[in-house]
Design a protein around this motif. Structure first.
Motif, PDB file in Angstrom:
ATOM      1  N   ILE A   5       0.788  -1.236  -0.087  1.00 19.48           N
ATOM      2  CA  ILE A   5       0.019   0.110  -0.154  1.00 19.48           C
ATOM      3  C   ILE A   5       0.885   1.358  -0.081  1.00 19.48           C
ATOM      4  N   LEU A   6       1.775   1.283   0.811  1.00 19.79           N
ATOM      5  CA  LEU A   6       2.927   2.490   0.851  1.00 19.79           C
ATOM      6  C   LEU A   6       3.426   2.915  -0.366  1.00 19.79           C
ATOM      7  N   GLU A   7       3.752   1.605  -1.256  1.00 23.37           N
ATOM      8  CA  GLU A   7       4.564   1.899  -2.381  1.00 23.37           C
ATOM      9  C   GLU A   7       3.576   1.880  -3.876  1.00 23.37           C
ATOM     10  N   SER A   8       2.463   1.658  -3.566  1.00 20.78           N
ATOM     11  CA  SER A   8       1.488   1.583  -4.690  1.00 20.78           C
ATOM     12  C   SER A   8       1.637   3.085  -5.448  1.00 20.78           C
ATOM     13  N   ASN A   9       1.350   2.688  -6.980  1.00 23.21           N
ATOM     14  CA  ASN A   9       1.359   3.816  -7.838  1.00 23.21           C
ATOM     15  C   ASN A   9       0.192   4.580  -7.805  1.00 23.21           C
ATOM     16  N   ILE A  10      -0.932   4.343  -7.076  1.00 27.97           N
ATOM     17  CA  ILE A  10      -2.257   4.939  -7.026  1.00 27.97           C
ATOM     18  C   ILE A  10      -1.891   6.174  -6.215  1.00 27.97           C
ATOM     19  N   TRP A  11      -1.062   6.255  -5.216  1.00 29.25           N
ATOM     20  CA  TRP A  11      -0.873   7.489  -4.683  1.00 29.25           C
ATOM     21  C   TRP A  11      -0.284   8.619  -5.631  1.00 29.25           C
ATOM     22  N   ASN A  12       0.339   8.195  -6.809  1.00 29.10           N
ATOM     23  CA  ASN A  12       0.853   9.172  -7.834  1.00 29.10           C
ATOM     24  C   ASN A  12      -0.189   9.482  -8.740  1.00 29.10           C
ATOM     25  N   PHE A  13      -1.154   9.022  -8.552  1.00 27.31           N
ATOM     26  CA  PHE A  13      -2.496   9.380  -9.475  1.00 27.31           C
ATOM     27  C   PHE A  13      -3.009  10.802  -9.063  1.00 27.31           C
ATOM     28  N   SER A  14      -2.982  11.801  -9.824  1.00 27.32           N
ATOM     29  CA  SER A  14      -3.461  13.133  -9.533  1.00 27.32           C
ATOM     30  C   SER A  14      -4.984  13.185  -9.257  1.00 27.32           C
ATOM     31  N   ASP A  15      -5.195  13.992  -8.077  1.00 29.03           N
ATOM     32  CA  ASP A  15      -6.499  13.935  -7.517  1.00 29.03           C
ATOM     33  C   ASP A  15      -7.318  14.545  -8.487  1.00 29.03           C
ATOM     34  N   CYS A  16      -6.816  15.665  -9.023  1.00 26.19           N
ATOM     35  CA  CYS A  16      -7.730  16.496 -10.095  1.00 26.19           C
ATOM     36  C   CYS A  16      -8.188  15.575 -11.273  1.00 26.19           C
ATOM     37  N   GLU A  17      -7.612  14.380 -11.595  1.00 31.14           N
ATOM     38  CA  GLU A  17      -8.042  13.836 -12.695  1.00 31.14           C
ATOM     39  C   GLU A  17      -9.316  12.929 -12.288  1.00 31.14           C
ATOM     40  N   SER A  18      -9.839  12.762 -10.944  1.00 29.21           N
ATOM     41  CA  SER A  18     -10.952  11.958 -10.669  1.00 29.21           C
ATOM     42  C   SER A  18     -11.613  12.503  -9.377  1.00 29.21           C
ATOM     43  N   ASN A  19     -10.956  13.560  -8.524  1.00 26.14           N
ATOM     44  CA  ASN A  19     -11.631  13.999  -7.274  1.00 26.14           C
ATOM     45  C   ASN A  19     -11.802  12.892  -6.282  1.00 26.14           C
ATOM     46  N   ILE A  20     -11.005  11.940  -6.474  1.00 26.85           N
ATOM     47  CA  ILE A  20     -11.087  10.837  -5.556  1.00 26.85           C
ATOM     48  C   ILE A  20      -9.664  10.789  -4.747  1.00 26.85           C
ATOM     49  N   LEU A  21      -9.621  10.726  -3.488  1.00 25.34           N
ATOM     50  CA  LEU A  21      -8.565  10.549  -2.553  1.00 25.34           C
ATOM     51  C   LEU A  21      -7.705   9.379  -3.079  1.00 25.34           C
ATOM     52  N   PRO A  22      -6.411   9.583  -3.414  1.00 25.87           N
ATOM     53  CA  PRO A  22      -5.531   8.442  -3.432  1.00 25.87           C
ATOM     54  C   PRO A  22      -5.967   7.445  -2.190  1.00 25.87           C
ATOM     55  N   ALA A  23      -5.999   7.880  -1.151  1.00 20.02           N
ATOM     56  CA  ALA A  23      -5.964   6.838   0.087  1.00 20.02           C
ATOM     57  C   ALA A  23      -7.259   6.052  -0.291  1.00 20.02           C
ATOM     58  N   LEU A  24      -8.474   6.645  -0.596  1.00 14.69           N
ATOM     59  CA  LEU A  24      -9.620   5.827  -0.690  1.00 14.69           C
ATOM     60  C   LEU A  24      -9.465   5.108  -2.235  1.00 14.69           C
ATOM     61  N   ARG A  25      -8.892   5.415  -3.141  1.00 20.65           N
ATOM     62  CA  ARG A  25      -8.558   4.460  -4.089  1.00 20.65           C
ATOM     63  C   ARG A  25      -7.915   3.168  -3.725  1.00 20.65           C
ATOM     64  N   LEU A  26      -6.865   3.543  -2.935  1.00 23.54           N
ATOM     65  CA  LEU A  26      -6.322   2.442  -2.258  1.00 23.54           C
ATOM     66  C   LEU A  26      -7.055   1.361  -1.508  1.00 23.54           C
ATOM     67  N   SER A  27      -7.998   2.189  -0.682  1.00 27.95           N
ATOM     68  CA  SER A  27      -8.864   1.167   0.161  1.00 27.95           C
ATOM     69  C   SER A  27      -9.623   0.120  -0.567  1.00 27.95           C
ATOM     70  N   TYR A  28     -10.011   0.805  -1.877  1.00 28.33           N
ATOM     71  CA  TYR A  28     -10.941  -0.072  -2.669  1.00 28.33           C
ATOM     72  C   TYR A  28      -9.963  -1.017  -3.401  1.00 28.33           C
ATOM     73  N   HIS A  29      -8.872  -0.426  -3.999  1.00 29.04           N
ATOM     74  CA  HIS A  29      -7.843  -1.592  -4.663  1.00 29.04           C
ATOM     75  C   HIS A  29      -7.381  -2.562  -4.042  1.00 29.04           C
ATOM     76  N   PHE A  30      -7.452  -2.468  -2.710  1.00 29.10           N
ATOM     77  CA  PHE A  30      -6.888  -3.655  -1.912  1.00 29.10           C
ATOM     78  C   PHE A  30      -7.893  -4.524  -1.031  1.00 29.10           C
ATOM     79  N   LEU A  31      -9.161  -4.176  -1.455  1.00 27.99           N
ATOM     80  CA  LEU A  31     -10.315  -4.848  -0.828  1.00 27.99           C
ATOM     81  C   LEU A  31     -10.395  -6.285  -1.374  1.00 27.99           C
ATOM     82  N   PRO A  32     -10.831  -7.363  -0.566  1.00 27.62           N
ATOM     83  CA  PRO A  32     -10.956  -8.697  -0.987  1.00 27.62           C
ATOM     84  C   PRO A  32     -11.766  -8.727  -2.311  1.00 27.62           C
ATOM     85  N   SER A  33     -11.417  -9.546  -3.209  1.00 27.09           N
ATOM     86  CA  SER A  33     -12.098  -9.399  -4.438  1.00 27.09           C
ATOM     87  C   SER A  33     -13.602  -9.517  -4.240  1.00 27.09           C
TER      88      SER A  33
END
Length: 1254
Positions: free
Chosen positions: A393-421
């Protein structure tokens, strides 16, 4: 816009469902289905192979799609094809089930040919080959896109324990913020406002709502504010919904109206003189006028009232604030770490894991002080002790995804990305809900189940799996409990944005009435139900053949009207639907036979509609799991072949008028919810069929028990083994002709010992079954009603957990004796837990014997708080002793009861109605609410030492002359007096706290009403005061005395002549109604200046009233009603309505107007509603003037017998609803297609003629 993380693990989980489906389908049943065309399972296995080939690279695709739009598009195409494949597999499985069922029923007479609804193999083969070809094409692209196969599957997440509660998060780092706003809440208002508005402004996820909740639930709030209300406002600033929510919180009761005027008047009256705290959470609206309308009722509150407003928008705060805006800053890294650690480590100490602590603190720094991000990521890593998971999670590329591109906080995108499938599709589906939509856990689980998101368990049932999924998401902070309504949940608006983002074009949420954003890939659709939903709103869905969910999802409007064209022509085309809701459409009376086209449907909700009959074709919806028919009050029968719905799990028929259950209901062996089972008299289902429902849960009502043929049949219902039923209703209908059979039947219907609530109605036996008062029973609530042949009450005193007991309609009980207590010879306390006891309609009851204790210190009713004795007209004596906990005592219509009030130290509410032999020397000192009626000899109220009385209601006391004097009624807030003609109005004393005064047929000597006696009066209602002729003021001038007045109504005062010529100086008056004052000649002067807040003016049956006062009506007026005021209507051209910019509703009724209406420039263009009723002379409508009403939405015309046609110019294009009633010359001209005036009104979406929508 496609979601960046919607593929990968989400799609892997989705494909796993398909793999399981294929494996289950390759069974004897499906193979037999294919063998009809001499084919094998080979096509299905080819499909599985193709999907497995693609599935191997999905994890890599998930990572690369973040920055590669081509990969993102490829993933979406895969998902689209997978949806199509699932549709086809479900179609095959459905047809196979149909064939199996047809074989089982071939010896029975069929209502219609089942085979006609199936698909041919050629159709299936074509669809399958098309999908395989598409997948082959996409598979070739995977190598071109450089996608690599994953080295291993997803690491399974530890299974979370199933729990019914979600722990509320601790609050960190907000002590200073809390103290600062606490000072504002407790501060005296020195700024000239009686209500302070405190805005809290901060970015999304910074904790504004949490801080407001912390303040709202502090102890000082309950001590310093009389009432509280919490409203989640969000982006839809719906004044009606917000007002209703506040009103329901303030009054602790639901409201059944959608009339904003009525709601605001009720709220205004409810807040009179009360110090309140209202939280308006998450406001976006910048419209000052909307805010002004919303806050109008707040003005009746007491000084020191507060409104907390949370928003991200500084402009919103500036518009509403009365004190400086409070800006909420992000948390420090230290406080963020504490919050993160609480969720990540649970009850463990983080210091025990130094490696994780080091990584975690680096993760927290990236959360930028946002509590929502810290809490969500902490929940994601909860109890994961492998450092690799944290580093990922610390080194995920999602942290580098600009907020302005989606208005979604990177931390929240990560929380979804690493949810059990398996949780990803469930969360993404919640994008269908609008922001701040309140949903129940059980409701959402049924929707997930219908969409096939729940992996099929080996031992658990699907609902239990769904609850586990829900609790898992809630424990990770994706869901949170809604304030004040603990059974409901909401999603934070940023998580709602995330859900919508990851769903992409597969979910379409119609916020306005346009279909922008709809695509051929859309599968899930929700919309806001409007008052009138026209066909054009949904027309674009003809091209969305793969749609799976069709849901109205707003809560601000309770009922609507849906175009029949949507039901008859659009919905049957959407053959992939799994979820369909048409609830709360009042005009829905039938479903078309073509509903059978929706053969994949699993969830059907037509609750709160006017549905009269379900077509037989509903019984071919073999996949149906949930059928909701709540409060379909016109529904009298279910289709005869309901037994074919073998997959049905939930059937809710509360509030229907079903006569009986159809035959073969016992085939529905999967039923878990069956709210009612109605026994048939001739040919319907037998009570024995209940034995087949072994999975029933929740509430069960067994009705029409008089139709039990043999009492031994009831034993076969096997209620005792239905351990998950927690509420049971047993109801007979009408008089019994076999008392012994009823007794034997009840004996055999014994439930399990842990039942929570039991209701028995219309039982015809003379005694009750022994099991009813057994000490081993843990029942909490019992209601026994209308058992008029019973001679004795059961020994309810034995029930150790009983808290609520209601006994009504026992005509045969003469004495309540020792059998009721059931503890003779025992040291146990009878009714040890009882809190509420009600006796009602016990017409032969003469005596209630008190409990006599042979063991010193044992008392009955030790916890009783509420006692009601109602309509026991022959009860002469008896009253329980030692009611030390009693808070409410109600005695009604017990004319023979001779008793004295018990000495109870904590009683707060006392009601004595038509029981004048119940004596009281003085009012108990702690009573806050006192109602007294029918005490003929009462001259004055014996207040005693009571100085805290707040509500007093007196009626039918003809000798009463005196009200409480000054010093005894200083706390009085509400006074209601009815039919007390000799009562002398207190002309020379002031009631300093009085807020509401209602008088009816009382104060016969009152000639002029002195308004200046009541400085805090908010609501005044004077009815039937025959000698009253005017209002009066003191010589000191009235201005200071009418600041609180919000609502004024005068009715049936035949000698009332005029209101003050100098005017009523009531700057906060919002509602003014005058009815049946036949001699009233004028309204108060200077209304346009002295009543600047007036919104509602209603004048009815005032035939001598000639005109409005000079200067006209206030510009704030929103609604004007004129009923049967002949002279006033004659002067209508001088009303000056064109000068009223806020006027939205105008109704004229029962007055003589000209043959053509409305006249030129009579009505303002701001009108949205126009009603014309009871006009005998009206012959035509002025089309030119009506077209001038460019905002008109509603036009009602009724009882105009000479109105012969609609205007040639037509009706305004803005018109949405046309209601014509009892206009015989118009009726046939307005018939759809064939009426002579149809072309003039065809553009109106909803037309109602004589009560029927055409």
């Amino acid at each position: 816009m496609a979601g960046i993380v919607v593929g990968g693990a989400f799609l892997s989980a989705f494909l796993q469902v398909l793999f399981d489906r294929i494996d289950r389908m390759v069974s004897h049943e499906v193979l037999e289905f294919f063998s009809r065309w001499k084919h094998s399972k080979e096509p299905l296995m080819r499909l599985k192979t193709s999907l497995l080939f693609i599935n191997a690279v999905l994890n890599d695709a998930e990572e690369k799609q973040i920055n590669n739009p081509v990969v993102k598009g490829w993933v979406n195409e895969i998902k689209h094809a997978a949806y199509q494949a699932q549709d086809l597999l479900d179609e095959i499985a459905t047809d196979a089930s149909r064939c199996k069922l047809e074989a089982e029923l071939k010896s029975q007479v069929q209502l219609f040919n089942l085979t006609s609804h199936g698909s041919s193999y050629n159709e299936i083969e074509l669809k399958l080959e098309e999908i395989l070809g598409r997948l082959k094409f996409l598979a070739k692209q995977r190598d071109l896109l450089g996608l690599k196969e994953s080295s291993g599957g997803e690491k399974p997440s530890p299974k979370m324990p199933t729990t019914s509660l979600v722990e509320e998060s601790a609050v960190y780092g907000r002590d200073g913020d809390s103290e600062a706003i606490t000072e504002l809440l407790l501060a005296d208002d020195g700024c000239g406002y009686n209500i302070s508005v405190i805005p809290i402004v901060g970015m999304g996820g910074v904790g504004k709502t949490t801080l407001a909740q912390l303040l709202y639930n502090k102890k000082f709030v309950g001590e310093n504010f009389d009432v509280r209300a919490w409203v989640c406002v969000s982006q839809e600033f719906d004044v009606l919904r917000i007002t209703k929510t506040i009103l329901e919180a303030v009054t602790s009761s639901t409201s059944d109206t959608n009339d904003l005027d009525l709601l605001q008047v009720r709220l205004n009256n409810s807040l009179v003189g009360k110090k309140f705290l209202i939280v308006l959470d998450d406001i976006w609206n910048e419209n000052y006028l909307d805010w002004e309308v919303l806050r109008t009722p707040f003005k009746s509150g007491a000084n020191g009232s507060k409104v907390i407003l949370t928003t991200r928008n500084k402009t919103v705060a500036t518009i509403a604030r009365t004190v400086p805006t409070y800006y909420l800053k992000p948390l420090t890294d230290e406080d963020s770490w504490l919050l993160f650690a609480k969720h990540a480590f649970g009850n463990r100490e983080s210091t025990a894991y130094p490696n994780l602590e080091l990584i975690g603190k680096e993760i927290v720094k990236k959360c930028n002080g946002l509590p929502l991000a810290a809490k969500t990521l902490g929940g994601l890593l909860r109890l994961k002790l492998d450092p690799k998971e944290w580093v990922k999670i610390l080194e995920s590329n999602i942290w580098n995804f600009s907020d302005c591109e989606s208005n979604i906080l990177p931390a929240l995108r990560l929380s979804y990305h690493f949810l059990p499938s398996h949780l990803k599709p469930c969360f993404a589906y919640c994008s269908i809900f609008p922001k701040n939509f309140k949903f129940k856990k059980e409701q959402l689980v049924l929707l997930w189940m219908a969409e096939d998101f729940l992996l099929h368990p080996k031992r658990e049932n699907l609902e239990e799996v769904g609850v586990e999924y829900f609790n898992d998401l809630a424990s990770r902070s994706f869901f949170q409990r809604s304030s004040g309504r603990n059974q409901y949940y909401i999603m934070h608006d940023l998580l709602n944005d995330l859900a919508l983002f990851v769903s992409g074009e597969f979910c379409f949420r119609m916020e306005a009435e346009n279909s922008y954003g709809l695509s051929g890939k859309t599968r899930y659709f929700s919309y806001s139900r409007m008052k009138f939903d026209a066909y054009e709103k949904f027309e674009a869905f003809h091209g969305v053949k793969g749609l799976r969910s069709f849901l109205p999802s707003n809560v601000s409007l309770q009922f609507g009207c849906l175009s029949t064209k949507v039901v008859l022509h659009l919905l049957p085309e959407l053959r992939s639907l799994r979820v369909l809701s048409l609830s709360h459409y009042w005009n829905l009376t039938v479903l078309p036979d073509s509903i059978c086209n929706l053969k994949l449907l699993r969830y059907l909700d037509i609750s709160h509609t006017a549905i009269k009959v379900l077509p037989d074709s509903v019984c071919t919806l073999y996949n149906l799991q949930t059928l909701l028919l709540l409060f379909c009050s016109s529904l009298t029968e279910l289709p005869a072949n309901m037994g074919w719905l073998i997959n049905l799990r939930h059937l809710d028929i509360r509030g229907t008028k079903l006569i009986e259950m159809p035959l073969l209901m016992g085939r529905l062996k999967s039923l878990q919810t069956l709210t009612s089972f109605i026994l048939g008299k001739k040919g319907g289902s037998s009570i024995k069929e209940l034995r087949e429902f072994q999975q029933l849960k929740g509430s069960l009502s067994v009705l029409k028990l008089e139709n039990v043929v043999d009492a031994r049949d009831a034993l076969e219902a096997n209620l005792r083994d239905k351990l998950q039923v927690n509420e049971l209703v047993l109801r007979w209908g009408g008089d019994t002709n076999d008392s012994k059979k009823d007794r034997d039947t009840l004996d055999h219907l014994q439930p399990h010992a842990n039942l929570r609530k039991l209701t028995i109605e219309n039982y015809g036996g003379t005694i009750f079954s022994d099991w009813l008062g057994h000490a081993s029973c843990n029942i909490v609530s019992v209601q026994i009603h209308n058992c008029k042949y019973c001679l004795f009450l059961p020994p309810f005193g034995r029930l150790p957990s009983l808290k609520n007991l209601s006994i009504e309609g026992f005509d045969g009980v003469v004495t309540i004796g020792t059998e009721f207590y059931g503890t003779v010879g025992s040291k146990s306390k009878p009714f040890a837990s009882l809190q509420t006891l009600r006796f009602k309609n016990m017409l032969q009851l003469q005596e209630w014997l008190p409990f006599r204790d042979d063991h010193e210190g044992v008392v009955a009713f030790s916890c009783l708080e509420r006692l009601y004795i109602q309509n026991c007209c022959n009860l002469t004596k008896g009253f329980p002793d030692s009611l030390f906990s009693l808070k409410t005592l109600v005695i009604e219509k017990c004319q023979q009861l001779v008793a004295s009030l018990p000495r109870v130290p904590v009683i707060h509410e006392l009601k004595l109605q038509y029981c004048n032999k119940v004596l009281f020397n003085e009012l108990p000192p702690q009573v806050l609410k006192f109602t007294i009626s029918g005490y003929d000899a009462l001259v004055s109220l014996p207040m005693g030492n009571n100085q805290c009385l707040e509500e007093l209601d007196v009626s039918d006391c003809p000798s009463l002359r005196l009200l409480p004097i000054i010093g005894k009624a200083d706390a009085l807030k509400s006074l209601s007096v009815k039919n007390c003609g000799k009562l002398v109005f207190p002309m020379h004393q002031c009631y300093p706290s009085l807020e509401s005064l209602c008088t009816s047929s009382s104060f016969d000597s009152l000639l002029s009403f002195p308004l200046d006696l009541f400085p805090k009066l908010n609501h005044l209602d004077i009815h039937g005061c025959q000698n009253l002729h005017s209002f009066s003021f003191s010589n000191q001038g009235p201005l200071q005395h009418l600041l609180s007045l919000r609502s004024l109504q005068i009715s049936n005062c035949s000698n009332f002549v005029s209101l003050p010529e100098e005017g009523l100086p009531a700057p906060n008056l919002t509602s003014f109604r005058v009815y049946n004052c036949y001699n009233l000649k004028s309204l108060p002067g200077q209304m346009h200046t002295l009543l600047p807040s007036l919104q509602i003016l209603s004048i009815r049956f005032c035939p001598e009233l000639e005109s409005f006062p000079d200067g006209g009506l206030p510009s704030s007026l929103n609604s004007l009603e004129i009923y049967s005021c002949k002279k006033l209507v004659t002067s209508r051209l001088g009303w000056g309505l064109q000068a009223l910019p806020s006027l939205r509703s105008f109704c004229i009724r029962g007055s003589e107007i000209s043959e053509s209406f409305p006249e030129r420039e009579l009505l303002p263009s701001s009108l949205t509603s126009l009603e014309i009723w009871n006009n005998l002379y009206l012959k035509s409508l002025n089309g030119d003037e009506l077209l001038h009403l460019i905002a008109l939405k509603n036009l009602g015309i009724g009882r105009c017998p000479n109105l012969h046609s609609m205007p040639e110019e037509g009706l305004p294009t803005s018109l949405y609803f046309l209601n014509v009633k009892k206009c015989p010359l118009l009726k046939n001209r307005c018939l759809r297609e064939n009426g002579e005036d149809w072309s003039k009104i065809a553009h109106v979406p909803v037309i109602k003629i004589d009560g029927k929508v055409i």
